[in-house]
Design a protein around this motif. Structure first.
Motif, PDB file in Angstrom:
ATOM      1  N   MET A 207       0.653  -1.003   0.145  1.00 44.98           N
ATOM      2  CA  MET A 207      -0.009  -0.007   0.292  1.00 44.98           C
ATOM      3  C   MET A 207       0.510   1.650  -0.462  1.00 44.98           C
ATOM      4  N   SER A 208       0.303   2.339  -0.108  1.00 45.61           N
ATOM      5  CA  SER A 208       0.937   3.682  -0.348  1.00 45.61           C
ATOM      6  C   SER A 208       0.985   4.294   1.263  1.00 45.61           C
ATOM      7  N   TYR A 209       2.032   3.653   1.876  1.00 46.28           N
ATOM      8  CA  TYR A 209       1.923   3.697   3.432  1.00 46.28           C
ATOM      9  C   TYR A 209       1.604   5.287   3.850  1.00 46.28           C
ATOM     10  N   ALA A 210       2.564   6.476   3.197  1.00 43.78           N
ATOM     11  CA  ALA A 210       3.028   7.685   2.872  1.00 43.78           C
ATOM     12  C   ALA A 210       1.269   8.787   2.724  1.00 43.78           C
ATOM     13  N   LYS A 211       0.354   8.146   1.683  1.00 43.50           N
ATOM     14  CA  LYS A 211      -0.581   8.735   1.427  1.00 43.50           C
ATOM     15  C   LYS A 211      -1.617   8.242   2.089  1.00 43.50           C
ATOM     16  N   ASN A 212      -1.833   7.262   2.427  1.00 44.67           N
ATOM     17  CA  ASN A 212      -2.426   6.300   3.592  1.00 44.67           C
ATOM     18  C   ASN A 212      -1.959   7.346   5.342  1.00 44.67           C
ATOM     19  N   THR A 213      -1.397   7.216   5.545  1.00 46.38           N
ATOM     20  CA  THR A 213      -1.316   7.340   7.353  1.00 46.38           C
ATOM     21  C   THR A 213      -1.331   9.338   6.859  1.00 46.38           C
ATOM     22  N   SER A 214      -1.015   9.723   5.972  1.00 45.38           N
ATOM     23  CA  SER A 214      -1.678  11.324   5.554  1.00 45.38           C
ATOM     24  C   SER A 214      -3.171  11.757   5.711  1.00 45.38           C
ATOM     25  N   LEU A 215      -3.984  10.505   4.996  1.00 43.68           N
ATOM     26  CA  LEU A 215      -4.941  11.011   4.273  1.00 43.68           C
ATOM     27  C   LEU A 215      -6.115  10.861   6.195  1.00 43.68           C
ATOM     28  N   LEU A 216      -5.943   9.146   7.211  1.00 39.48           N
ATOM     29  CA  LEU A 216      -5.837   9.286   8.279  1.00 39.48           C
ATOM     30  C   LEU A 216      -6.254  10.401   9.044  1.00 39.48           C
ATOM     31  N   GLU A 217      -4.602  11.108   9.235  1.00 32.59           N
ATOM     32  CA  GLU A 217      -4.652  11.916   9.862  1.00 32.59           C
ATOM     33  C   GLU A 217      -5.494  13.339   9.248  1.00 32.59           C
ATOM     34  N   TYR A 218      -5.747  13.693   8.302  1.00 30.51           N
ATOM     35  CA  TYR A 218      -6.395  14.426   7.966  1.00 30.51           C
ATOM     36  C   TYR A 218      -8.093  14.061   8.637  1.00 30.51           C
ATOM     37  N   VAL A 219      -8.477  13.502   7.903  1.00 30.14           N
ATOM     38  CA  VAL A 219     -10.078  12.279   8.539  1.00 30.14           C
ATOM     39  C   VAL A 219     -10.473  12.405   9.749  1.00 30.14           C
ATOM     40  N   ARG A 220      -8.962  12.739  10.351  1.00 25.79           N
ATOM     41  CA  ARG A 220      -8.897  12.463  12.239  1.00 25.79           C
ATOM     42  C   ARG A 220      -9.150  13.606  12.255  1.00 25.79           C
ATOM     43  N   LYS A 221      -8.775  15.135  11.661  1.00 22.71           N
ATOM     44  CA  LYS A 221      -8.309  16.090  11.838  1.00 22.71           C
ATOM     45  C   LYS A 221     -10.189  16.472  11.513  1.00 22.71           C
ATOM     46  N   LEU A 222     -10.855  15.929  10.748  1.00 16.65           N
ATOM     47  CA  LEU A 222     -12.258  16.804  10.264  1.00 16.65           C
ATOM     48  C   LEU A 222     -13.376  16.248  11.560  1.00 16.65           C
ATOM     49  N   LEU A 223     -12.915  15.187  11.823  1.00 16.68           N
ATOM     50  CA  LEU A 223     -14.031  14.163  12.673  1.00 16.68           C
ATOM     51  C   LEU A 223     -13.649  15.071  14.099  1.00 16.68           C
ATOM     52  N   GLY A 224     -12.870  15.672  14.069  1.00 16.70           N
ATOM     53  CA  GLY A 224     -12.694  16.730  15.679  1.00 16.70           C
ATOM     54  C   GLY A 224     -11.499  15.872  16.825  1.00 16.70           C
ATOM     55  N   VAL A 225     -11.831  15.971  17.679  1.00 14.96           N
ATOM     56  CA  VAL A 225     -10.903  15.888  19.045  1.00 14.96           C
ATOM     57  C   VAL A 225     -10.152  14.439  18.501  1.00 14.96           C
ATOM     58  N   SER A 226     -10.426  13.771  19.188  1.00 16.28           N
ATOM     59  CA  SER A 226      -8.803  12.211  18.661  1.00 16.28           C
ATOM     60  C   SER A 226      -9.897  11.696  17.829  1.00 16.28           C
ATOM     61  N   ALA A 227      -9.380  10.729  16.989  1.00 18.88           N
ATOM     62  CA  ALA A 227     -10.060   9.699  16.541  1.00 18.88           C
ATOM     63  C   ALA A 227      -9.074   8.345  16.895  1.00 18.88           C
ATOM     64  N   VAL A 228     -10.114   7.775  16.122  1.00 12.79           N
ATOM     65  CA  VAL A 228      -8.813   6.644  15.611  1.00 12.79           C
ATOM     66  C   VAL A 228      -9.319   6.069  14.543  1.00 12.79           C
ATOM     67  N   ILE A 229      -8.610   5.569  13.650  1.00 12.05           N
ATOM     68  CA  ILE A 229      -8.224   5.402  12.132  1.00 12.05           C
ATOM     69  C   ILE A 229      -7.168   4.043  12.200  1.00 12.05           C
ATOM     70  N   VAL A 230      -7.760   2.986  11.414  1.00 16.39           N
ATOM     71  CA  VAL A 230      -7.503   1.560  11.254  1.00 16.39           C
ATOM     72  C   VAL A 230      -7.108   1.534   9.872  1.00 16.39           C
ATOM     73  N   LEU A 231      -6.242   0.716   9.481  1.00 17.66           N
ATOM     74  CA  LEU A 231      -5.687   0.741   7.747  1.00 17.66           C
ATOM     75  C   LEU A 231      -5.470  -0.418   7.735  1.00 17.66           C
TER      76      LEU A 231
END
Length: 245
Positions: free
Chosen positions: A218-242
């Protein structure tokens, strides 16, 4: 491992991520500015294989990364790949659009993560035991997952993903993000995948989770950035799993 061998290992990972085909010395010479012979590159690849970073699936083919090879890449060779302004805008717009239709946020998030990553995504709220997954079709299109047995193992893992994630998250802090590759994966049914996990709390303070599942290349760099941004959109602290391979 010397610096040239490190560069060769990183290049093998990057080339394999793009093409899903074993990488040979000629491909590396065309990809890297190496002023050495193909025999030297082959010797370096043989050394990396002996050290457990690469393996050769067939005697006449090139090499592909092992779990250890991916781990080296993630910790030493991965370059940051930020989302473009357009990607950020599209994500934000789609999320707002789906929310205005009163769509379930967890389901909406899984759908968006799958669409933007091209992998299977999981999203849920731990406190409410509410989980959604999206993108099995995309996962099955990857060459690594065309065997029925492999797909069945992933489906089986998803059936009890809430319990497995709860165990993983209890060992993590809010805001943390971890990448598991292959045999490192605490969800043993998907040990042929990679998994990125990042915890957060939603706007109500509930422990929540997002996930993307895919091949180890997988594209680790892109997916970590994607998760970080979505986590930010969802507000306070989130859990993201890929999950990725």
């Amino acid at each position: 491992m010397n610096s040239r061998q490190q560069n060769i290992l990183v290049a093998v990972v990057e080339l394999y991520m793009k093409a899903a085909a074993p990488v040979g010395s000629q491909s590396l010479l065309g990809y890297l500015p190496l002023k050495v012979s193909s025999a030297t590159v082959r010797n370096d690849m043989a050394f990396l294989e002996e050290e457990g970073y690469l393996y050769q699936p067939h005697t006449s083919s090139g090499r592909i990364p092992t779990d250890k090879g991916y781990r080296f890449y993630i910790e030493n060779g991965m370059r940051a790949e930020l989302l473009s302004k357009k990607e950020e805008s599209d994500l934000r717009t789609e999320l707002i659009k789906l929310q205005t239709r009163n769509a379930r946020l967890a389901r909406t998030t899984a759908k968006l993560l799958s669409a933007f990553s091209g992998n299977l995504a999981v999203s849920g709220v731990m406190d409410h035991e509410e989980f959604y997954d999206f993108g099995m079709k995309e996962l099955m299109e990857e060459p690594e997952f065309r065997e029925l047995d492999e797909v069945c193992r992933i489906v089986e893992a998803l059936d009890s993903i809430d319990e497995k994630l709860d165990i993983i998250l209890n060992k993590m802090k809010d805001g943390e993000m971890r990448i598991f590759v292959g045999e490192e994966n605490p969800v043993k049914e998907i040990s042929n995948c990679a998994m990125i996990v990042a915890p957060y709390r939603n706007s109500d303070g509930d422990r929540s989770v997002l996930a993307i599942i895919g091949p180890k290349r997988m594209s680790y760099a892109k997916n970590t950035s994607l998760l970080e941004y979505v986590r930010k959109l969802l507000g306070v602290s989130a859990v993201i799993v890929l999950f990725v391979s």
